[in-house]
Design a protein around this motif. Structure first.
Motif, PDB file in Angstrom:
ATOM      1  N   GLU A  65      52.361  23.207  27.427  1.00  0.00           N
ATOM      2  CA  GLU A  65      51.410  22.499  26.551  1.00  0.00           C
ATOM      3  C   GLU A  65      51.287  23.235  25.213  1.00  0.00           C
ATOM      4  O   GLU A  65      51.145  24.448  25.168  1.00  0.00           O
ATOM      5  CB  GLU A  65      50.042  22.441  27.249  1.00  0.00           C
ATOM      6  CG  GLU A  65      49.059  21.479  26.625  1.00  0.00           C
ATOM      7  CD  GLU A  65      49.373  20.020  26.956  1.00  0.00           C
ATOM      8  OE1 GLU A  65      48.997  19.171  26.152  1.00  0.00           O
ATOM      9  OE2 GLU A  65      49.990  19.763  28.018  1.00  0.00           O
ATOM     10  N   GLY A  66      51.365  22.492  24.130  1.00  0.00           N
ATOM     11  CA  GLY A  66      51.143  23.088  22.810  1.00  0.00           C
ATOM     12  C   GLY A  66      52.397  23.656  22.170  1.00  0.00           C
ATOM     13  O   GLY A  66      52.351  24.106  21.027  1.00  0.00           O
ATOM     14  N   VAL A  67      53.510  23.667  22.883  1.00  0.00           N
ATOM     15  CA  VAL A  67      54.753  24.185  22.309  1.00  0.00           C
ATOM     16  C   VAL A  67      55.697  23.006  22.087  1.00  0.00           C
ATOM     17  O   VAL A  67      55.886  22.196  22.990  1.00  0.00           O
ATOM     18  CB  VAL A  67      55.402  25.213  23.264  1.00  0.00           C
ATOM     19  CG1 VAL A  67      56.750  25.680  22.714  1.00  0.00           C
ATOM     20  CG2 VAL A  67      54.481  26.390  23.489  1.00  0.00           C
ATOM     21  N   PRO A  68      56.260  22.873  20.886  1.00  0.00           N
ATOM     22  CA  PRO A  68      57.209  21.770  20.685  1.00  0.00           C
ATOM     23  C   PRO A  68      58.440  21.924  21.579  1.00  0.00           C
ATOM     24  O   PRO A  68      58.918  23.050  21.778  1.00  0.00           O
ATOM     25  CB  PRO A  68      57.595  21.867  19.209  1.00  0.00           C
ATOM     26  CG  PRO A  68      56.918  23.055  18.645  1.00  0.00           C
ATOM     27  CD  PRO A  68      56.086  23.706  19.683  1.00  0.00           C
ATOM     28  N   GLN A  69      58.908  20.805  22.108  1.00  0.00           N
ATOM     29  CA  GLN A  69      60.057  20.865  23.017  1.00  0.00           C
ATOM     30  C   GLN A  69      61.257  21.522  22.347  1.00  0.00           C
ATOM     31  O   GLN A  69      62.011  22.269  22.968  1.00  0.00           O
ATOM     32  CB  GLN A  69      60.405  19.449  23.489  1.00  0.00           C
ATOM     33  CG  GLN A  69      61.526  19.360  24.499  1.00  0.00           C
ATOM     34  CD  GLN A  69      61.192  20.058  25.811  1.00  0.00           C
ATOM     35  OE1 GLN A  69      60.096  19.962  26.338  1.00  0.00           O
ATOM     36  NE2 GLN A  69      62.158  20.821  26.337  1.00  0.00           N
ATOM     37  N   LEU A  70      61.416  21.255  21.063  1.00  0.00           N
ATOM     38  CA  LEU A  70      62.593  21.783  20.371  1.00  0.00           C
ATOM     39  C   LEU A  70      62.490  23.284  20.100  1.00  0.00           C
ATOM     40  O   LEU A  70      63.431  23.897  19.626  1.00  0.00           O
ATOM     41  CB  LEU A  70      62.803  21.041  19.049  1.00  0.00           C
ATOM     42  CG  LEU A  70      63.337  19.620  19.200  1.00  0.00           C
ATOM     43  CD1 LEU A  70      63.307  18.892  17.870  1.00  0.00           C
ATOM     44  CD2 LEU A  70      64.770  19.647  19.736  1.00  0.00           C
ATOM     45  N   ALA A  71      61.332  23.891  20.415  1.00  0.00           N
ATOM     46  CA  ALA A  71      61.209  25.341  20.248  1.00  0.00           C
ATOM     47  C   ALA A  71      61.750  26.085  21.465  1.00  0.00           C
ATOM     48  O   ALA A  71      61.923  27.303  21.418  1.00  0.00           O
ATOM     49  CB  ALA A  71      59.741  25.711  20.039  1.00  0.00           C
ATOM     50  N   MET A  72      62.023  25.353  22.522  1.00  0.00           N
ATOM     51  CA  MET A  72      62.459  26.008  23.759  1.00  0.00           C
ATOM     52  C   MET A  72      63.950  26.372  23.672  1.00  0.00           C
ATOM     53  O   MET A  72      64.740  25.618  23.112  1.00  0.00           O
ATOM     54  CB  MET A  72      62.256  25.063  24.948  1.00  0.00           C
ATOM     55  CG  MET A  72      60.827  24.642  25.160  1.00  0.00           C
ATOM     56  SD  MET A  72      59.762  26.022  25.586  1.00  0.00           S
ATOM     57  CE  MET A  72      60.249  26.318  27.276  1.00  0.00           C
ATOM     58  N   PRO A  73      64.310  27.552  24.219  1.00  0.00           N
ATOM     59  CA  PRO A  73      65.726  27.913  24.231  1.00  0.00           C
ATOM     60  C   PRO A  73      66.500  27.038  25.210  1.00  0.00           C
ATOM     61  O   PRO A  73      65.928  26.365  26.060  1.00  0.00           O
ATOM     62  CB  PRO A  73      65.710  29.360  24.698  1.00  0.00           C
ATOM     63  CG  PRO A  73      64.461  29.499  25.489  1.00  0.00           C
ATOM     64  CD  PRO A  73      63.463  28.574  24.854  1.00  0.00           C
ATOM     65  N   TRP A  74      67.838  27.050  25.083  1.00  0.00           N
ATOM     66  CA  TRP A  74      68.704  26.236  25.932  1.00  0.00           C
ATOM     67  C   TRP A  74      69.430  27.133  26.930  1.00  0.00           C
ATOM     68  O   TRP A  74      69.808  28.247  26.604  1.00  0.00           O
ATOM     69  CB  TRP A  74      69.714  25.491  25.066  1.00  0.00           C
ATOM     70  CG  TRP A  74      69.070  24.493  24.153  1.00  0.00           C
ATOM     71  CD1 TRP A  74      68.363  24.770  23.020  1.00  0.00           C
ATOM     72  CD2 TRP A  74      69.045  23.082  24.316  1.00  0.00           C
ATOM     73  NE1 TRP A  74      67.890  23.618  22.451  1.00  0.00           N
ATOM     74  CE2 TRP A  74      68.305  22.551  23.221  1.00  0.00           C
ATOM     75  CE3 TRP A  74      69.569  22.194  25.258  1.00  0.00           C
ATOM     76  CZ2 TRP A  74      68.089  21.189  23.068  1.00  0.00           C
ATOM     77  CZ3 TRP A  74      69.354  20.839  25.090  1.00  0.00           C
ATOM     78  CH2 TRP A  74      68.617  20.348  24.015  1.00  0.00           C
ATOM     79  N   HIS A  75      69.599  26.609  28.148  1.00  0.00           N
ATOM     80  CA  HIS A  75      70.216  27.412  29.198  1.00  0.00           C
ATOM     81  C   HIS A  75      71.505  26.783  29.694  1.00  0.00           C
ATOM     82  O   HIS A  75      71.586  25.567  29.833  1.00  0.00           O
ATOM     83  CB  HIS A  75      69.256  27.567  30.376  1.00  0.00           C
ATOM     84  CG  HIS A  75      68.027  28.323  30.019  1.00  0.00           C
ATOM     85  ND1 HIS A  75      68.023  29.693  29.872  1.00  0.00           N
ATOM     86  CD2 HIS A  75      66.764  27.915  29.735  1.00  0.00           C
ATOM     87  CE1 HIS A  75      66.810  30.084  29.526  1.00  0.00           C
ATOM     88  NE2 HIS A  75      66.027  29.032  29.436  1.00  0.00           N
ATOM     89  N   GLY A  76      72.489  27.646  29.987  1.00  0.00           N
ATOM     90  CA  GLY A  76      73.741  27.146  30.532  1.00  0.00           C
ATOM     91  C   GLY A  76      74.338  28.137  31.512  1.00  0.00           C
ATOM     92  O   GLY A  76      73.890  29.290  31.603  1.00  0.00           O
TER      93      GLY A  76
END
Lengths: 318, 504
Positions: free
Chosen positions: B294-305
């Motif tokens: 909550e409160g964090v933009p989705q696009l601020a999240m790192p990507w995992h692979g």
């Protein structure tokens, strides 16, 4: 003018519209209470000014955002308020020549606009890609027209019908209890003075208000039916247009998304109302109760689904 | 009708339940969360089919019963309508007892009066029948369209059901994940585990394909998304390019009866692993994101692979964390503030190396329970880093051990792929629903009877009638009708006189 200025004009027009509606609502209720024609004339003028400001608000909002002005809940609410007031002035005052119901219709618009400005306001801006389709013009216009008509017919007129119906029943009960018994065999014609009741020549102050203020229950019932019968195909079209848009946007025309589900529920309830109206034993109160349930369902379809139930229509600000 | 209405109401109630309880087909992750949060209620809901209301046996049962009762209702009504339309309007015995009744004395003989009235009625689209025994009488009716519309409206729902069963039954819907520069072919194995096929689907995948030339996501300065677009080539089953087009939200593309919708997107960095300078693995890997708190933009999240190297001994697996915009990572480290990454800027990728046995075959997860960590580090775009030590190699230098490099950052597009052959039928049915609804609501059935009886001044025109719906409107129509009939029989002066009086 710049976009910023257009946006400011829109917001000013919003305030003018809201305050005019509040003033006109007070005026209409004053007319109900005191029965002075001048009050009605003033109230109607103020309501018309508010309606004009409301139109200005919507149009300038469109200029400010460079798109159709119904891209988020705030704009949708403002347009809904506009259509309910316009629908009232055109249908109820213009067509049916009934002047006493303005306060109730305006009350709906005032609440809608107050909720819009307090909880749903967002500045004018472009559409999110999900809404950027020409179907927004078709689907949303149909949905908002249907909603405003349902609000007028299933909400305002039906509540008034239920109130008036109850009052008339009580009157019949009191008249029945009095001597001599009603010569009309229990049927009520409230337009005609109850000359068979004692002291009919000397109406009390309360009596005038009680009898003359609202149209008869039968009139209200007929008006509510007409408006709902007008709204139903519009709503049906809105649901179909929504399905066509869903097919283009999400690759399926129906997916039981909460918005789809609730618009279907609202549709079913009003379909039930239309059937009930043509079934003996369901006319009048039972049908009106169904219409009222439909109105509640409409409010859920609009507010609850957008704000609290998670689904594809959860736009909140957008 | 009552049964059908009750069933319709039950259907509405079931739908309400379906909108309040999370639904498996719409949002499986919310169902799982619900079951974890409320194990007892969740188990009950699961047993009752409340997590998939619209696919549950009782929902299907209600729908089936509804349509059975609808058909049971419609058949007799349709038969009655056909019979009524074939039959001539029936003469009335007494006409002066109807709700509306008028008499006029007109200067013409009865036969002419009846002829004139018949013309008037027919011009207004009434179905008119003369008296069988030759008496000067007419029976007329209008408004069968109301019942026709009503029946059309109801039958069209049956057509909708047929269209839905046909379309969904023979169709499918799934998701295609295509990396920029790659081609995706419509075949069972290429669906990302999310393929849902209809009951009568016979596995006839088309073999048509889609080649992703590029994907673009653009945002406004506020971070609000502006456009998502996949630039694609559509390929037929032989692999020939049929069409170059763009797929956007709200703007799908189709080939061979299957349609592609823009659904999602993500980053797909190309990761190269070398051993002694020789490339042993080089491919774009599709990265995914965790849901933002909550409160964090989705696009601020790192990507995992995940990258798996099963041909090494011991086997190796890498967990990768991508920051497409390294400024966001820096910002988070220094100020703790989350910033949305709306584009590519000096991307960096963190990695951890695990050696041991790869027990997990999924490309999206790595089970490290029987593995040990054998290195970690960070690699920037264009860099090469030693896998074990995490040290960057100078440009042009080569290493004897394993190295990882990050030559290119691509994007991938998630397309929803679906086929539904029932759509045209359902659309047609929806149009019929609307077309039927209008006359069913707005027209009314009206009946009129006419008689002409001679008297000393000419003929008495007697008209009686009633409407089954819209009675106030018919009152007006009726008096106009009588006026017109009287005028047709030569009663001109009387009407003029009346008009003159009223206009004064």
């Amino acid at each position: 003018m710049t976009d910023l200025q257009w946006g400011r004009v829109s917001n000013d027009a919003f305030n003018v519209a809201l305050f005019s509606y509040v003033a006109a609502m007070v005026g209409y209720f004053a007319y109900l209470a005191f029965r002075r024609t001048s009050f009605w004339a003033i109230a109607r003028t103020v309501a018309s000014v508010g309606l004009f400001a409301n139109v200005v608000c919507v149009v300038t909002r469109g200029f400010a955002a460079h798109r159709v002005p119904w891209g988020n809940m705030y704009e949708y609410s403002v347009l809904l308020a506009l259509l309910v007031v316009a629908g009232y002035l055109l249908i109820v005052e213009g067509y049916y020549k009934i002047h006493t119901l303005g306060g109730f219709a305006l009350m709906f618009s005032v609440f809608t606009m107050a909720i819009a400005v307090s909880f749903l306001y967002v500045g004018p801006g472009p559409l999110v890609p999900a809404l950027n389709s020409y179907w927004i013009k078709i689907h949303v216009v149909a949905a908002i027209s249907g909603s405003s008509l349902f609000a007028l017919g299933g909400g305002v007129l039906t509540i008034l019908f239920l109130v008036q119906d109850r009052r008339e029943r009580r009157q019949v009960a009191t008249l029945r209890a009095q001597e001599p018994p009603p010569i009309m065999g229990g049927s009520v014609d409230v337009d005609a003075p109850p000359d068979f009741a004692p002291d009919a020549d000397e109406p009390t102050a309360g009596d005038v208000v009680r009898r003359g203020v609202l149209p008869t229950a039968a009139t209200l019932d007929r008006m509510a039916y007409r408006v709902i019968a007008f709204a139903f195909p519009v709503w049906t079209f809105a649901v179909i247009a929504g399905a066509i848009w869903a097919q283009r946007a999400w690759g399926r025309y129906w997916g039981w998304d909460p918005k789809e589900t609730w618009s279907f529920v609202t549709w079913v309830i009003y379909a039930g109302y239309l059937h009930a109206r043509s079934t003996s034993g369901w006319k009048g109160r039972p049908a009106a109760v169904i219409a009222l349930v439909g109105f509640v369902s409409l409010l859920i379809t609009y507010y609850a689904v957008n704000l609290w139930i998670v689904g594809l229509h959860s736009y909140k600000g957008f | 009708m009552r049964t059908a209405l009750i069933l319709l109401l039950m259907l509405a109630l079931a739908s309400v339940a379906g909108s309040l309880v999370p639904q498996w087909p719409n949002s499986p992750e919310r169902v799982v969360r619900f079951q974890l949060d409320h194990p007892l209620v969740g188990a009950f809901y699961g047993r009752a089919g409340l997590f998939d209301v619209f696919g549950s046996w009782w929902f299907v049962l209600i729908t089936t019963l509804l349509f059975v009762s609808l058909v049971a209702c419609l058949f007799p009504r349709t038969r009655a309508l056909v019979r009524a339309l074939r039959q001539r309007p029936v003469q009335a015995r007494e006409i002066d007892s109807f709700r509306l009744y008028e008499e006029r004395v007109v200067p013409a003989d009865p036969a002419r009066v009846i002829d004139g009235s018949r013309r008037v009625l027919r011009r207004r689209m009434f179905r008119v029948a003369r008296d069988d025994d030759g008496r000067p009488a007419l029976a007329a009716e209008k408004g069968a369209l109301r019942e026709v519309g009503s029946l059309l409206f109801h039958w069209a729902f049956l057509l909708i059901v047929v269209g839905v069963i046909y379309g969904k039954g023979t169709g499918f819907t799934g998701r295609a994940v295509v990396v920029e520069g790659k081609t995706w072919i419509d075949a069972q194995a290429n669906y990302d585990g999310q393929l849902r096929t209809g009951r009568f689907f016979n596995g006839d995948f088309t073999g048509a394909g889609i080649h992703l030339r590029g994907f673009e996501d653009t945002y406004r300065r506020s971070g609000q998304p502006m456009d998502f677009v996949s630039h694609v080539d559509l390929l037929d089953a032989q692999g020939n390019v049929v069409k170059q087009t763009d797929i956007r939200v709200n703007d799908p593309a189709s080939i061979d009866g299957i349609e592609f919708f823009q659904y999602g997107f993500g980053w797909a960095p190309v990761v190269e692993v070398r051993r002694g300078g020789e490339v042993i693995s080089s491919e774009p890997i599709t990265f995914v994101q965790d849901t933002a708190p909550e409160g964090v933009p989705q696009l601020a999240m790192p990507w995992h692979g995940i990258l798996k190297l099963p041909f090494l001994d011991p086997e190796a697996g890498l967990t990768l964390e991508l920051w497409p915009d390294s400024r966001a990572w820096l910002q988070l480290r220094t100020t703790g503030e989350s910033v949305a990454m709306t584009g590519e800027f000096q991307p960096i990728m963190f990695f951890k190396v695990f050696r041991g046995d790869l027990t997990d075959t999924s490309p999206l997860s790595l089970d490290t329970s029987v593995m040990r960590q054998a290195g970690r580090g960070v690699v920037g775009a264009g860099q090469t880093v030693d896998l074990r030590t995490g040290e960057a190699l100078a440009e042009g230098a080569s290493s004897k051990g394993l190295t990882i490099s990050f030559p290119e950052l691509r994007q991938y597009s998630v397309l929803q792929v679906s086929r539904d052959r029932g759509v045209p039928m359902v659309l047609l049915a929806a149009i019929l629903v609307l077309l039927g609804l209008l006359p069913a609501l707005y027209t009314s059935r009206r009946k009129v009877w006419v008689r002409a009886e001679p008297n000393e001044n000419g003929t008495v025109l007697k008209v009686g009638g009633f409407a089954l719906q819209r009675k106030p409107q018919f009152d007006e129509e009726f008096s106009k009708l009588v006026d017109a009939m009287a005028r047709a029989a030569g009663e001109v002066p009387a009407v003029e006189e009346k008009e003159r009086v009223s206009s004064r």
